[in-house]
Design a protein around this motif. Structure first.
Motif, PDB file in Angstrom:
ATOM      1  N   VAL A 177       0.849  -1.197   0.000  1.00 57.95           N
ATOM      2  CA  VAL A 177       0.000   0.000   0.000  1.00 57.95           C
ATOM      3  C   VAL A 177       0.883   1.244   0.000  1.00 57.95           C
ATOM      4  CG1 VAL A 177      -1.751   1.269   1.317  1.00 57.95           C
ATOM      5  CG2 VAL A 177      -1.881  -1.221   1.136  1.00 57.95           C
ATOM      6  N   SER A 178       1.968   1.210   0.754  1.00 52.21           N
ATOM      7  CA  SER A 178       2.974   2.271   0.659  1.00 52.21           C
ATOM      8  C   SER A 178       4.326   1.691   1.052  1.00 52.21           C
ATOM      9  CB  SER A 178       2.620   3.465   1.549  1.00 52.21           C
ATOM     10  OG  SER A 178       2.942   3.197   2.892  1.00 52.21           O
ATOM     11  N   LYS A 191     -13.853   9.820   0.129  1.00 51.30           N
ATOM     12  CA  LYS A 191     -12.525   9.373   0.515  1.00 51.30           C
ATOM     13  C   LYS A 191     -12.082  10.047   1.821  1.00 51.30           C
ATOM     14  CE  LYS A 191     -11.810   6.550  -2.825  1.00 51.30           C
ATOM     15  NZ  LYS A 191     -12.298   5.204  -2.430  1.00 51.30           N
ATOM     16  N   ALA A 192     -11.303   9.325   2.599  1.00 50.87           N
ATOM     17  CA  ALA A 192     -10.769   9.845   3.855  1.00 50.87           C
ATOM     18  C   ALA A 192      -9.251   9.799   3.783  1.00 50.87           C
ATOM     19  CB  ALA A 192     -11.269   9.008   5.017  1.00 50.87           C
ATOM     20  N   GLN A 193      -8.599  10.755   4.439  1.00 52.90           N
ATOM     21  CA  GLN A 193      -7.150  10.846   4.272  1.00 52.90           C
ATOM     22  C   GLN A 193      -6.408   9.721   4.978  1.00 52.90           C
ATOM     23  OE1 GLN A 193      -7.399  14.753   6.160  1.00 52.90           O
ATOM     24  NE2 GLN A 193      -5.449  14.343   7.134  1.00 52.90           N
ATOM     25  N   GLY A 194      -5.248   9.385   4.432  1.00 52.05           N
ATOM     26  CA  GLY A 194      -4.440   8.307   4.989  1.00 52.05           C
ATOM     27  C   GLY A 194      -4.260   7.190   3.978  1.00 52.05           C
ATOM     28  N   GLN A 254      -4.692   4.182   1.759  1.00 59.04           N
ATOM     29  CA  GLN A 254      -5.959   3.658   1.243  1.00 59.04           C
ATOM     30  C   GLN A 254      -6.006   2.137   1.343  1.00 59.04           C
ATOM     31  OE1 GLN A 254      -8.712   5.781   0.197  1.00 59.04           O
ATOM     32  NE2 GLN A 254      -7.349   6.910   1.574  1.00 59.04           N
ATOM     33  N   ILE A 308      -4.012  12.855  17.892  1.00 57.58           N
ATOM     34  CA  ILE A 308      -4.046  13.434  16.537  1.00 57.58           C
ATOM     35  C   ILE A 308      -4.486  12.351  15.556  1.00 57.58           C
ATOM     36  CG2 ILE A 308      -2.704  14.528  14.704  1.00 57.58           C
ATOM     37  CD1 ILE A 308      -3.006  16.285  17.149  1.00 57.58           C
ATOM     38  N   ASN A 338      -9.942  18.181  10.872  1.00 59.40           N
ATOM     39  CA  ASN A 338      -9.255  19.071  11.821  1.00 59.40           C
ATOM     40  C   ASN A 338     -10.099  19.483  13.029  1.00 59.40           C
ATOM     41  OD1 ASN A 338      -6.951  19.103  10.195  1.00 59.40           O
ATOM     42  ND2 ASN A 338      -7.826  20.738   8.927  1.00 59.40           N
ATOM     43  N   GLU A 370     -14.706  -7.572  -6.304  1.00 55.49           N
ATOM     44  CA  GLU A 370     -15.400  -6.457  -6.948  1.00 55.49           C
ATOM     45  C   GLU A 370     -15.313  -6.550  -8.468  1.00 55.49           C
ATOM     46  OE1 GLU A 370     -17.209  -4.452  -5.246  1.00 55.49           O
ATOM     47  OE2 GLU A 370     -17.740  -3.086  -6.866  1.00 55.49           O
ATOM     48  N   LYS A 412     -10.559  10.883   9.184  1.00 53.14           N
ATOM     49  CA  LYS A 412      -9.356  10.066   9.034  1.00 53.14           C
ATOM     50  C   LYS A 412      -9.680   8.621   8.652  1.00 53.14           C
ATOM     51  CE  LYS A 412      -6.183  13.067  11.383  1.00 53.14           C
ATOM     52  NZ  LYS A 412      -4.876  13.126  12.066  1.00 53.14           N
TER      53      LYS A 412
END
Lengths: 359, 359
Positions: B9-10, B94-97, B99, B216, B225, B247, B334
């Motif tokens: 993923v990263s 979509k939410a940050q972070g 995926q 956080i 935020n 899918e 998040k």
């Protein structure tokens, strides 16, 4: 130590693996990271028994053993191969099939015999309209009875093009089992479905070829099942992808290098532009690689992200005919040829907010 | 031979790899396929110099060497660990972070010393409210200056629970470097962020702990935020995933086995239901694994797909309190705790259409 490897998309009934675009960008994809797209299980190939046969509308049907092909004149052609379903998962309205992300694309240097050299030995008849290529990969389709082999055809003109290869090597190594050993057709500038792996039979035919991988799959359908109005794939469309940052990534305030790839099929990349404000303003990216036919080019852009907040980064490539990526590629039922401008949403993080929470 | 491995993923700044849920279902995740979630680069650990120190509001600060911990009484607890960001990419907005798809979850049998045994040796002071755990993983955050260590706290009650472990082994093998060697906290039933890897320091504190990974990140924000109204994560919510089909998969007319996993954190799975018609009708799935605390359970359902067309398959788990997965989990900035009913769109292929095209 990062565990850098292919991204699995499916294992059954066939294995499909993407190139991890999130690795540091490289022009040539290492063989072990080259994406893998299969329609059936891997075939078992006995190279000593294997031959390449040229038949159909030819004057002199002929068979080539592996050693014979290896002894012929070879050329090396660099070519980016892209699956027609690359970026299928990026269509807003989902399309059926493997949900490929950005990585159903890779680049290699292919070494092999020119297809036209073997076709000339066989003497293609003047009646021939297309050349059909059969791989050794076969199996059951979910929409047909019996065993089906993977077959695709090419128009005569592309088959006889000096860059269309019977590839024996990929980046200086013999093809691996997963990439079509002993022989893979490589058709630069066409979607990679044309580049038949485990090639063992070539037929010249007098009528347009209608196999399931030519007329059921790999056709553009504006509506599901509307085969009456099916259109064939074009050659590879102008396209680009942002490799970094990635979707929904959180970034520190400061300078970031945006980087990615652009490719243009049979055309050349003229320019790559990036936008940091969802397409309002565009600036030229630096193109890092020289203009080599059929080859993707890495690009980068230094972004001074000095204000916290959400951003939509976009990349747009334009080819030497002036054709640019559209904002939204036309949806089609099987999800091919997605060359929409690539948009990535990121978040530049506000340090003050964090300080307020912690203290 | 399938090339079955983790899904990247990263890679940078930290490596994050998902369990490939698309492999045949297995209750215990093999160690090499156990998902990997990092916040920093991997720490370098010298196990001979390493100690676990217990300090803060305790009567007798104490340090344990690795060999000392290994000589203590151990217990084995099976526990499914799920990242709070599992299924983040499935939020429609979509939410940050990172995926994450379906695979930021895995299951192992953990062997180690009960945390309460070492806390008892140190004698936690009556004033202590929480226990703080520090890993050796550290680095730069994108929202703070300087070097930050990964730290999380637990309420005293959970820290003293007999199933909360200082794990030395995972599925009968010493922890690997990527999974926290030499010591990992394992907090069954809590989102896996609590299960601090490379654990080297435990502090009893008299005030609620406010580190960045506690206040956080890993908080529920209804608006980006809006830290004023941040809520902590709950324990793991009732949830289920469909592992197969996937899918937009294309299926032949005929019988298919739908299968997946269901899990319930500190609760038990009461039932798993599936729907083939986008939630209009539901039927009970077969639950394949026994009810073991903290452990996911595989389930399956035989589906006779006798009519071609598009289908939306859904899975919905309910726990022994009667809490069921919601149709849509509440979006949060998040992207945590996505336990929406899992929906997978598939296509059962019409053979007649294909026959008409080919003949």
């Amino acid at each position: 130590m990062r565990d850098i490897h292919l991204i699995p998309v499916s294992y059954y009934p066939s294995e499909n693996l993407e190139f991890p675009l999130i690795t540091a960008p490289q022009t040539i994809t290492p063989n072990e990271l080259f994406y893998v797209r299969n329609h059936f299980d891997y075939p078992k190939v006995d190279v000593d028994a294997w031959t390449l046969s040229i038949e159909g509308s030819v004057n002199r049907p002929i068979q080539f053993a592996y050693q014979h092909l290896k002894s012929m004149n070879t050329v090396t052609v660099p070519a980016t191969l892209e699956c027609a379903g690359n970026k299928r998962s990026l269509f807003e309205k989902k399309a059926q099939g493997n949900q490929f992300g950005l990585g159903a694309i890779s680049h290699a240097e292919w070494t092999g015999v020119r297809l036209r050299d073997v076709l000339e030995q066989a003497g293609v008849s003047p009646n021939a309209k297309e050349i059909v290529f059969e791989g050794l990969d076969s199996g059951q389709r979910n929409d047909m009875d019996g065993r089906v082999f993977f077959e695709r055809s090419l128009p005569l003109e592309k088959a006889l093009h000096p860059d269309t290869l019977l590839a024996l090597e990929m980046n200086g190594e013999p093809l691996s089992d997963k990439h079509g050993f002993p022989l893979r057709l490589v058709v630069p500038g066409f979607y990679a479905v044309a580049s038949v792996k485990w090639l063992h039979r070539i037929r010249a035919v007098d009528q347009p070829f209608k196999g399931p991988f030519q007329s059921i799959d790999y056709v553009i359908l504006n509506k599901p099942n509307d085969y009456k109005h099916a259109k064939p794939l074009s050659s590879v469309l102008i396209n680009s992808s942002i490799a970094s940052p990635t979707e929904e990534e959180e970034l520190a305030v400061g300078t970031h290098v945006i980087y990615g790839y652009a490719w243009a099929g049979e055309q050349s990349i003229w320019k790559v532009e990036v936008s940091m404000d969802n397409g309002k303003h565009w600036a030229d990216a630096n193109i890092l690689d020289p203009d080599v036919p059929y080859s993707w080019r890495r690009w980068s852009f230094d972004w001074n992200a000095d204000k916290p907040g959400p951003y939509t980064i976009m990349s747009k490539a334009t080819n030497d005919r002036g054709e640019a990526q559209p904002l939204k590629a036309k949806w089609n039922a099987k999800g091919y040829q997605n060359n929409s401008i690539h948009a990535v949403n990121v978040h530049v993080i506000d340090r003050k907010l964090v300080q307020n929470v912690l203290h």
